[in-house]
Design a protein around this motif. Structure first.
Motif, PDB file in Angstrom:
ATOM      1  N   ILE A   1      42.239  41.584  47.140  1.00  0.00           N
ATOM      2  CA  ILE A   1      41.535  42.655  47.655  1.00  0.00           C
ATOM      3  C   ILE A   1      42.611  42.899  49.109  1.00  0.00           C
ATOM      4  O   ILE A   1      42.689  41.899  49.804  1.00  0.00           O
ATOM      5  CB  ILE A   1      39.858  42.832  48.071  1.00  0.00           C
ATOM      6  CG1 ILE A   1      39.822  41.416  49.448  1.00  0.00           C
ATOM      7  CG2 ILE A   1      39.040  42.168  47.458  1.00  0.00           C
ATOM      8  CD1 ILE A   1      38.453  41.205  49.480  1.00  0.00           C
ATOM      9  N   ASP A   2      42.443  44.693  49.062  1.00  0.00           N
ATOM     10  CA  ASP A   2      43.070  44.578  50.218  1.00  0.00           C
ATOM     11  C   ASP A   2      44.391  44.623  50.241  1.00  0.00           C
ATOM     12  O   ASP A   2      44.894  43.948  51.881  1.00  0.00           O
ATOM     13  CB  ASP A   2      42.088  44.697  51.657  1.00  0.00           C
ATOM     14  CG  ASP A   2      42.478  45.794  52.715  1.00  0.00           C
ATOM     15  OD1 ASP A   2      43.226  46.487  52.294  1.00  0.00           O
ATOM     16  OD2 ASP A   2      41.473  46.313  53.179  1.00  0.00           O
ATOM     17  N   ASN A   3      45.292  44.884  49.294  1.00  0.00           N
ATOM     18  CA  ASN A   3      46.713  44.412  49.298  1.00  0.00           C
ATOM     19  C   ASN A   3      47.906  45.904  49.282  1.00  0.00           C
ATOM     20  O   ASN A   3      46.659  46.964  49.085  1.00  0.00           O
ATOM     21  CB  ASN A   3      47.125  42.986  48.788  1.00  0.00           C
ATOM     22  CG  ASN A   3      46.993  42.049  49.253  1.00  0.00           C
ATOM     23  OD1 ASN A   3      47.480  41.888  50.453  1.00  0.00           O
ATOM     24  ND2 ASN A   3      46.101  41.427  48.894  1.00  0.00           N
ATOM     25  N   TYR A   4      48.637  45.900  49.016  1.00  0.00           N
ATOM     26  CA  TYR A   4      49.811  46.438  48.092  1.00  0.00           C
ATOM     27  C   TYR A   4      50.580  46.293  46.224  1.00  0.00           C
ATOM     28  O   TYR A   4      51.171  46.720  46.625  1.00  0.00           O
ATOM     29  CB  TYR A   4      50.784  46.884  49.144  1.00  0.00           C
ATOM     30  CG  TYR A   4      50.322  47.399  50.889  1.00  0.00           C
ATOM     31  CD1 TYR A   4      50.366  48.291  50.914  1.00  0.00           C
ATOM     32  CD2 TYR A   4      50.636  46.011  51.572  1.00  0.00           C
ATOM     33  CE1 TYR A   4      49.372  48.779  52.043  1.00  0.00           C
ATOM     34  CE2 TYR A   4      49.885  46.785  52.694  1.00  0.00           C
ATOM     35  CZ  TYR A   4      49.679  48.294  53.355  1.00  0.00           C
ATOM     36  OH  TYR A   4      49.306  48.712  54.562  1.00  0.00           O
ATOM     37  N   LEU A   5      49.356  45.735  46.099  1.00  0.00           N
ATOM     38  CA  LEU A   5      49.456  45.555  44.431  1.00  0.00           C
ATOM     39  C   LEU A   5      50.127  47.370  43.628  1.00  0.00           C
ATOM     40  O   LEU A   5      49.408  47.397  44.322  1.00  0.00           O
ATOM     41  CB  LEU A   5      48.401  44.769  43.626  1.00  0.00           C
ATOM     42  CG  LEU A   5      48.631  43.008  44.535  1.00  0.00           C
ATOM     43  CD1 LEU A   5      47.086  42.445  43.225  1.00  0.00           C
ATOM     44  CD2 LEU A   5      49.682  42.165  44.532  1.00  0.00           C
ATOM     45  N   GLU A   6      50.941  47.171  42.642  1.00  0.00           N
ATOM     46  CA  GLU A   6      51.282  47.760  42.034  1.00  0.00           C
ATOM     47  C   GLU A   6      51.291  47.919  40.369  1.00  0.00           C
ATOM     48  O   GLU A   6      51.053  46.670  40.751  1.00  0.00           O
ATOM     49  CB  GLU A   6      52.549  48.676  42.255  1.00  0.00           C
ATOM     50  CG  GLU A   6      53.640  48.205  43.076  1.00  0.00           C
ATOM     51  CD  GLU A   6      54.392  48.467  42.900  1.00  0.00           C
ATOM     52  OE1 GLU A   6      55.707  48.039  43.427  1.00  0.00           O
ATOM     53  OE2 GLU A   6      54.390  50.009  43.993  1.00  0.00           O
ATOM     54  N   GLY A   7      51.247  48.843  39.330  1.00  0.00           N
ATOM     55  CA  GLY A   7      51.095  48.618  38.389  1.00  0.00           C
ATOM     56  C   GLY A   7      50.430  47.911  37.736  1.00  0.00           C
ATOM     57  O   GLY A   7      49.285  48.136  37.836  1.00  0.00           O
ATOM     58  N   ILE A   8      50.318  47.651  36.413  1.00  0.00           N
ATOM     59  CA  ILE A   8      48.945  47.274  35.814  1.00  0.00           C
ATOM     60  C   ILE A   8      48.737  46.100  35.546  1.00  0.00           C
ATOM     61  O   ILE A   8      48.823  44.908  36.186  1.00  0.00           O
ATOM     62  CB  ILE A   8      49.820  48.212  34.096  1.00  0.00           C
ATOM     63  CG1 ILE A   8      50.733  46.181  33.759  1.00  0.00           C
ATOM     64  CG2 ILE A   8      50.161  49.507  33.993  1.00  0.00           C
ATOM     65  CD1 ILE A   8      50.906  46.176  31.843  1.00  0.00           C
ATOM     66  N   ILE A   9      47.720  46.453  35.430  1.00  0.00           N
ATOM     67  CA  ILE A   9      46.866  44.775  35.072  1.00  0.00           C
ATOM     68  C   ILE A   9      47.404  44.155  34.192  1.00  0.00           C
ATOM     69  O   ILE A   9      46.601  45.026  32.720  1.00  0.00           O
ATOM     70  CB  ILE A   9      45.958  44.203  35.306  1.00  0.00           C
ATOM     71  CG1 ILE A   9      44.357  45.203  36.703  1.00  0.00           C
ATOM     72  CG2 ILE A   9      44.452  43.448  35.034  1.00  0.00           C
ATOM     73  CD1 ILE A   9      43.397  45.754  36.464  1.00  0.00           C
ATOM     74  N   PRO A  10      48.276  42.649  33.877  1.00  0.00           N
ATOM     75  CA  PRO A  10      48.407  42.349  32.827  1.00  0.00           C
ATOM     76  C   PRO A  10      47.063  41.731  31.376  1.00  0.00           C
ATOM     77  O   PRO A  10      46.226  41.739  32.277  1.00  0.00           O
ATOM     78  CB  PRO A  10      49.460  41.145  33.076  1.00  0.00           C
ATOM     79  CG  PRO A  10      48.611  40.499  34.649  1.00  0.00           C
ATOM     80  CD  PRO A  10      47.927  42.185  34.832  1.00  0.00           C
ATOM     81  N   ASP A  11      47.850  41.896  30.180  1.00  0.00           N
ATOM     82  CA  ASP A  11      47.022  41.459  29.221  1.00  0.00           C
ATOM     83  C   ASP A  11      46.623  40.114  29.486  1.00  0.00           C
ATOM     84  O   ASP A  11      45.631  39.801  29.069  1.00  0.00           O
ATOM     85  CB  ASP A  11      47.731  41.879  27.658  1.00  0.00           C
ATOM     86  CG  ASP A  11      47.309  43.306  28.059  1.00  0.00           C
ATOM     87  OD1 ASP A  11      46.546  44.079  28.401  1.00  0.00           O
ATOM     88  OD2 ASP A  11      47.796  44.441  26.714  1.00  0.00           O
ATOM     89  N   SER A  12      47.459  39.231  30.101  1.00  0.00           N
ATOM     90  CA  SER A  12      47.948  37.886  30.305  1.00  0.00           C
ATOM     91  C   SER A  12      45.595  37.046  30.731  1.00  0.00           C
ATOM     92  O   SER A  12      45.895  36.681  30.844  1.00  0.00           O
ATOM     93  CB  SER A  12      48.347  37.517  30.596  1.00  0.00           C
ATOM     94  OG  SER A  12      49.593  37.596  31.819  1.00  0.00           O
ATOM     95  N   ILE A  13      45.516  38.353  31.305  1.00  0.00           N
ATOM     96  CA  ILE A  13      44.505  38.490  32.214  1.00  0.00           C
ATOM     97  C   ILE A  13      43.197  37.560  30.946  1.00  0.00           C
ATOM     98  O   ILE A  13      42.787  37.659  31.667  1.00  0.00           O
ATOM     99  CB  ILE A  13      44.170  39.519  32.918  1.00  0.00           C
ATOM    100  CG1 ILE A  13      42.821  38.910  34.378  1.00  0.00           C
ATOM    101  CG2 ILE A  13      43.647  40.392  31.914  1.00  0.00           C
ATOM    102  CD1 ILE A  13      43.802  38.674  35.438  1.00  0.00           C
ATOM    103  N   GLY A  14      43.887  38.275  30.369  1.00  0.00           N
ATOM    104  CA  GLY A  14      42.692  37.832  29.097  1.00  0.00           C
ATOM    105  C   GLY A  14      42.612  36.260  28.403  1.00  0.00           C
ATOM    106  O   GLY A  14      41.827  35.820  28.022  1.00  0.00           O
ATOM    107  N   LYS A  15      43.452  35.749  29.237  1.00  0.00           N
ATOM    108  CA  LYS A  15      43.362  34.253  28.725  1.00  0.00           C
ATOM    109  C   LYS A  15      42.840  33.582  29.727  1.00  0.00           C
ATOM    110  O   LYS A  15      41.953  32.328  29.934  1.00  0.00           O
ATOM    111  CB  LYS A  15      45.441  33.441  28.602  1.00  0.00           C
ATOM    112  CG  LYS A  15      46.002  34.622  27.993  1.00  0.00           C
ATOM    113  CD  LYS A  15      47.513  33.702  28.026  1.00  0.00           C
ATOM    114  CE  LYS A  15      48.191  34.359  26.776  1.00  0.00           C
ATOM    115  NZ  LYS A  15      49.264  33.815  27.317  1.00  0.00           N
TER     116      LYS A  15
END
Length: 651
Positions: A43-57
């Motif tokens: 939370i509360d950072n500077y992350l960008e881009g997409i949430i990767p599909d690999s999260i589903g693993k």
């Protein structure tokens, strides 16, 4: 940046938390290799881009919290693979697209938040209806269209439903009446239409109901009077007509907002609306009803019409403009004279004295035209700054309304029987005293001694955090309280905490620019020694971050039972450092002994360990909020999330 090599960390890693830092870059695809991960908190950072599909693993993932970043793209369908997921927090990003249908497989979901994104499309059917354990659902401030899914009726445990500031339409479905656990239903700023359904009166736990800025066209259901816990009702800016009920929440003019509905009548005298016609207008519909209204208005005469127009313009301006003086606040609320307050408090008798503050004394009493007991804060105008305190408090309280803020009845600026200036602020009386008494003077409460267990303290901390979140982020014009401390936290009959004493409060001067909500000029140190943030002493501007510091000290005081001005602190040791040094292994050595008594009474070793873990988490919140540098302090929304997690974990 988070390196892609993060996937090479131990597959036994269960908790990855790097919130409130300055981490940039993307969430690496290698994250999917951490098969044992249960908590991913960025939370509360500077992350960008997409949430990767690999999260589903991450089949064991329970909590995925990435709010307050710059993530974009859509919510991946792979989220549906996370069948153990309980909390999903994606709010305040740049996400687009719709809610994936695969989310229906996350049947253990308890909290789902995607507010403040760019999501669109309908809320899909058969998605949230499968999540029967859902407690909090926040879809606010997006561009969702369509109607409320009928499947919401399956959510028997749903407590908070935020759908405000979208493009939703249609009527409120009857099925929503089965959500008996609802405490907050906020649908403002959409395109809902039809009648306000009477079944809302069966939602006995409802505390906040906001249907404002929609297209509802009906009478106000009398059943809403039966909601004994309802303390905030906003029906403003719709097309409501007919007689206003007078019982329940409708008996408190400060708890309801009905402006922008030009055909309402009746209600309590404080609303100053015309008496209702004897015609059964609530049964009239369509063009016939409109014609009859026109005939009645014309028949009553120009003077009456002028009165109505004047009142409509007056109340509209009251909502949209800044209060210019304490006098304008007096007109908005119940008008009381010095004589009435003198009588209500038995002549400001010492036997009615319930407390003293920086600028005056507080007396208990009762008013004839106000159902509940009152507290009258009488300003000592001989003290420097008392008049400014009165103006600041009236101005701040005139703009805010929340279940965890002290409810103002009225302000009175008059002349006493000796011809001297008299200024007083009238509140609802909080019968269970202050947090100060709870922590340090419990013997003064007599037969009303509280159970000082962890649950009670977490609830109070959560109530105050909700109040601060509203002041800083949710009110019409953001407010800095400037004096957060235990004596300003008051408890009602149900032990719900209310933040009070806005004598030092400052309205933030919002202008163009992202950081404008955090700054306002100040000419002196504002607050109470021990709770004042260190930057104020260096002449830094008053800010919301200053309130967060004071809140952190309050949390640590609740944890330890020690005031920040305790004699043990000094020469390099502060309450903050005292607690920071004890995390995590020595937490039991520093906590209030009454917490240990409560823990011991719970019984099992497992419960004791769980409570110990929760106390460590509580201490971490206090330490993070009271960090020396403002930019290192927690955001109040993240505090609320953490406290809710602790509350759920406590036995």
């Amino acid at each position: 940046m988070l390196p892609d090599l993060i996937g090479n960390l131990s597959t036994h890693l269960t908790w990855l938390s790097m919130g409130i830092n300055q981490i940039s870059g993307m969430i690496p695809r290698g994250i999917g290799q951490l098969y044992s991960l249960t908590n991913f908190i960025m939370i509360d950072n500077y992350l960008e881009g997409i949430i990767p599909d690999s999260i589903g693993k991450l089949k064991h993932l329970v909590r995925f919290a990435v709010q307050k970043n710059n993530l974009s793209g859509s919510i991946p369908n792979a989220i549906g693979n996370l069948t153990m997921l309980s909390e999903l927090y994606l709010h305040t990003n740049k996400l687009e697209g719709s809610i994936p249908l695969s989310l229906k497989y996350c049947t253990r979901m308890q909290s789902f938040g995607v507010s403040d994104n760019n999501l669109s499309g309908d809320i899909p059917n058969r998605t949230f209806g499968n999540q029967e354990g859902l407690i909090n659902l926040d879809l606010s401030n997006n561009s969702f269209t369509g109607s409320i899914p009928l499947e919401f009726g399956n959510l028997k445990h749903l407590s908070i439903l935020y759908l405000y500031e979208n493009k939703l339409s249609g009527e409120i479905p009857l099925q929503l009446g089965t959500c008996s656990a609802l405490t907050e239903l906020v649908l403002e700023r959409n395109f809902f239409n039809g009648s306000i359904p009477s079944f809302l009166g069966s939602l006995r736990s409802l505390e906040i109901l906001d249907l404002s800025n929609n297209n509802f066209s009906s009478t106000i259901p009398g059943e809403l009077q039966n909601l004994s816990y309802l303390n905030t009702l906003d029906l403003s800016f719709n097309h409501l007509y007919g007689e206003i009920p007078i019982g329940g929440v409708f008996s408190n003019v400060t708890a309801i907002s009905l402006i922008g509905n030009k055909d309402l009548c009746g209600g309590i005298p404080q609303l100053k609306l015309p008496a209702c016609s004897k015609f059964p207008s609530k049964k009239l519909k369509g063009s016939f009803r409109k014609k009859l209204i026109i005939i009645i208005v014309i028949g009553v005469g120009g003077g009456f019409v002028t009165f109505i127009i004047f009142m409509s313009i007056y109340f509209f301006r009251k909502k949209s403009k800044t209060l210019s003086s304490s006098g304008s606040l007096e007109n908005r609320y119940v008008k009381v004279s010095y004589g009435e307050l003198h009588e209500a408090t038995n002549g400001f008798s010492s036997s009615n004295l319930v407390g003293t503050g920086s600028f005056g004394s507080v007396y208990g009493g009762s008013l004839l035209h106000f159902a509940r007991p009152i507290a009258v804060k009488v300003l000592n105008l001989e003290k420097g700054g008392a008049s400014k305190s009165f103006t600041a408090e009236c101005k701040a309280l005139g703009k805010i309304k929340h279940r965890n803020l002290l409810n103002i009845v009225t302000c009175c600026s008059s002349i006493d029987y000796n011809g001297n200036d008299f200024k007083a602020i009238v509140f609802e009386l909080m019968p269970n005293g202050s947090l100060e008494s709870l922590l340090h003077n419990n013997e003064e409460l007599g037969s009303r001694i509280f159970d000082l267990n962890p649950q009670h303290r977490i609830n109070i901390a959560l109530d105050v955090a909700n109040a601060l979140d509203y002041l800083h982020n949710g009110s019409e014009e953001p407010v800095v309280h400037c004096d957060i401390k235990p004596s300003n936290v008051l408890l009602d009959n149900d032990n719900v905490a209310h933040l009070g004493d806005f004598g030092l409060a400052r309205l933030l001067n919002v202008v163009t620019g992202h950081s404008s909500r955090d700054r306002v000029s100040s000419s002196a140190i504002r607050g109470t020694i021990g709770y004042v943030p260190p930057e104020y002493g260096a002449g830094v501007h008053v800010s919301a971050k200053g309130d967060i510091y004071s809140y952190g000290i309050l949390v640590l005081e609740m944890l330890t039972g020690k005031k920040p001005t305790d004699n043990m602190f000094g020469e390099g040791l502060s309450l903050h450092k005292f607690c920071e040094n004890a995390i995590p292994d020595r937490i039991i050595e520093i906590v209030d002994s009454r917490l240990l008594v409560s823990s011991a009474e719970e019984g099992t070793r497992v419960m004791e360990r769980t409570i110990g873990e929760c106390l460590v988490s509580f201490a971490r919140i206090g330490v993070a909020c009271a960090a020396e540098l403002p930019n290192q302090r927690m955001d109040i929304k993240d505090v609320i999330v953490e406290l809710q997690a602790i509350k759920r974990k406590l036995p």
